[in-house]
Design a protein around this motif. Structure first.
Motif, mmCIF file in Angstrom:
data_model
loop_
_atom_site.group_PDB
_atom_site.id
_atom_site.type_symbol
_atom_site.label_atom_id
_atom_site.label_comp_id
_atom_site.label_asym_id
_atom_site.label_seq_id
_atom_site.Cartn_x
_atom_site.Cartn_y
_atom_site.Cartn_z
ATOM 1 N N ALA A 40 20.920 9.001 16.787
ATOM 2 C CA ALA A 40 21.045 10.856 17.114
ATOM 3 C C ALA A 40 19.582 10.865 16.998
ATOM 4 O O ALA A 40 18.614 11.672 16.798
ATOM 5 C CB ALA A 40 22.100 11.960 17.054
ATOM 6 N N LEU A 41 19.511 10.743 14.853
ATOM 7 C CA LEU A 41 18.474 11.056 14.220
ATOM 8 C C LEU A 41 17.316 10.482 14.543
ATOM 9 O O LEU A 41 16.182 10.953 14.801
ATOM 10 C CB LEU A 41 18.495 10.325 12.895
ATOM 11 C CG LEU A 41 17.847 11.003 11.857
ATOM 12 C CD1 LEU A 41 17.196 12.024 11.700
ATOM 13 C CD2 LEU A 41 18.259 10.542 10.153
ATOM 14 N N LEU A 42 17.257 8.899 15.122
ATOM 15 C CA LEU A 42 16.200 8.405 15.863
ATOM 16 C C LEU A 42 16.191 9.295 16.921
ATOM 17 O O LEU A 42 14.445 9.180 17.185
ATOM 18 C CB LEU A 42 15.994 6.837 15.684
ATOM 19 C CG LEU A 42 16.267 6.102 15.311
ATOM 20 C CD1 LEU A 42 16.730 4.565 15.221
ATOM 21 C CD2 LEU A 42 14.882 5.684 14.047
ATOM 22 N N ALA A 43 16.651 9.772 17.699
ATOM 23 C CA ALA A 43 15.904 10.485 19.190
ATOM 24 C C ALA A 43 15.495 11.550 18.816
ATOM 25 O O ALA A 43 14.595 11.716 19.160
ATOM 26 C CB ALA A 43 17.037 10.865 19.682
ATOM 27 N N PHE A 44 16.131 12.016 17.854
ATOM 28 C CA PHE A 44 15.464 13.280 17.137
ATOM 29 C C PHE A 44 13.767 13.088 15.889
ATOM 30 O O PHE A 44 12.917 14.101 17.072
ATOM 31 C CB PHE A 44 16.033 13.869 15.610
ATOM 32 C CG PHE A 44 16.002 15.383 15.489
ATOM 33 C CD1 PHE A 44 16.022 16.531 16.103
ATOM 34 C CD2 PHE A 44 15.648 15.386 14.053
ATOM 35 C CE1 PHE A 44 14.994 17.549 14.575
ATOM 36 C CE2 PHE A 44 14.543 15.824 12.983
ATOM 37 C CZ PHE A 44 14.662 17.211 14.205
ATOM 38 N N ALA A 45 13.968 12.135 15.844
ATOM 39 C CA ALA A 45 12.121 11.477 15.303
ATOM 40 C C ALA A 45 11.638 11.377 16.109
ATOM 41 O O ALA A 45 10.146 12.124 16.157
ATOM 42 C CB ALA A 45 12.079 10.634 14.030
#
Length: 62
Positions: A40-45
């Motif tokens: 999720a954090l990678l997708a956000f970034a």
């Protein structure tokens, strides 16, 4: 098996060009144990980097 291992850029270039914010981001990211949260954090970034509008979880655009 039998395939050549992938070649990676040397870490020295990364370390020499790293800002304090980047180093902190990597340190914090490495403490996340849940693969779903890391994803999720990678997708956000990626979305932020592309300038895409952010959506709340569960919302869809129509």
């Amino acid at each position: 098996m039998g395939a050549a291992s992938p070649q990676h850029a040397p870490m020295v270039d990364f370390i020499e060009g790293a800002t304090d914010d980047l180093v902190e981001l990597v340190q914090v990211f490495s403490t996340i144990n849940d693969p779903r949260r890391r994803s999720a954090l990678l997708a956000f970034a990626r979305a932020v980097a592309r300038g895409q509008p952010l959506q709340a979880a569960g919302q869809t655009t129509e």
